[in-house]
Design a protein around this motif. Structure first.
Motif, PDB file in Angstrom:
ATOM      1  N   VAL A 141      -0.885  12.950  -5.277  1.00  0.00           N
ATOM      2  CA  VAL A 141      -0.882  11.670  -5.886  1.00  0.00           C
ATOM      3  C   VAL A 141      -1.695  10.864  -4.827  1.00  0.00           C
ATOM      4  N   GLU A 142      -2.632  10.002  -5.534  1.00  0.00           N
ATOM      5  CA  GLU A 142      -3.717   9.314  -4.641  1.00  0.00           C
ATOM      6  C   GLU A 142      -3.024   7.864  -4.203  1.00  0.00           C
ATOM      7  N   ASP A 143      -3.752   7.428  -3.239  1.00  0.00           N
ATOM      8  CA  ASP A 143      -3.349   6.287  -2.446  1.00  0.00           C
ATOM      9  C   ASP A 143      -3.483   5.261  -3.509  1.00  0.00           C
ATOM     10  N   LYS A 144      -2.779   4.163  -3.514  1.00  0.00           N
ATOM     11  CA  LYS A 144      -2.944   3.002  -4.489  1.00  0.00           C
ATOM     12  C   LYS A 144      -2.121   1.835  -3.771  1.00  0.00           C
ATOM     13  N   TRP A 145      -2.434   0.592  -4.433  1.00  0.00           N
ATOM     14  CA  TRP A 145      -1.764  -0.565  -4.111  1.00  0.00           C
ATOM     15  C   TRP A 145      -0.985  -0.797  -5.254  1.00  0.00           C
ATOM     16  N   LEU A 146       0.055  -1.484  -4.778  1.00  0.00           N
ATOM     17  CA  LEU A 146       1.272  -1.717  -6.041  1.00  0.00           C
ATOM     18  C   LEU A 146       1.832  -3.142  -5.783  1.00  0.00           C
ATOM     19  N   SER A 172      -1.739   8.381  -0.014  1.00  0.00           N
ATOM     20  CA  SER A 172      -1.684   9.530  -0.899  1.00  0.00           C
ATOM     21  C   SER A 172      -0.572  10.506  -0.128  1.00  0.00           C
ATOM     22  N   TYR A 174       0.796  -1.184  -0.096  1.00  0.00           N
ATOM     23  CA  TYR A 174      -0.131   0.039  -0.009  1.00  0.00           C
ATOM     24  C   TYR A 174       0.711   1.128   0.105  1.00  0.00           C
ATOM     25  N   ARG A 175       0.514   2.056  -1.027  1.00  0.00           N
ATOM     26  CA  ARG A 175       1.139   3.659  -1.218  1.00  0.00           C
ATOM     27  C   ARG A 175       0.107   4.572  -0.488  1.00  0.00           C
TER      28      ARG A 175
END
Length: 96
Positions: free
Chosen positions: A72-77, A58, A55-56
């Motif tokens: 930059v929105e939160d996101k899963w990588l 925001s 998880y990254r």
């Protein structure tokens, strides 16, 4: 290496298998790994490595071309950690 090259190599090493079957096998394996990651699971292939998701949160960032602030929105990588055997192949110990 791209998917078609992988299929070609496996087909050459296994002449008793049809290319179409090898394509289905490779696609099924990769689809199952992607599906497991989408479900938040970890995929470990012993001797090769482990796939997981991270998880990254925001954050604020900068546009490199004009230096303006951007959100930059939160996101899963997806994340891959190589196994010990691959690390040894890439970094063989020097014996003197």
């Amino acid at each position: 290496m791209i998917r078609s090259e992988l299929v070609h190599i496996i087909t050459l090493r296994n002449p008793h298998l049809y290319r179409q079957d090898v394509e289905k096998i490779v696609s099924t394996i990769l689809d199952d790994i992607a599906e497991a990651l989408a479900n938040g699971d970890r995929v470990e292939l012993r001797g090769f490595g482990a796939f997981s998701v991270r998880y990254r949160p925001s954050r604020s960032g900068r546009n490199p071309s004009n230096r303006t602030a951007v959100f930059v929105e939160d996101k899963w990588l997806p994340f891959f950690r190589a196994g010990k055997e691959i690390q040894k192949r890439l970094n063989p110990e020097e014996k003197t």
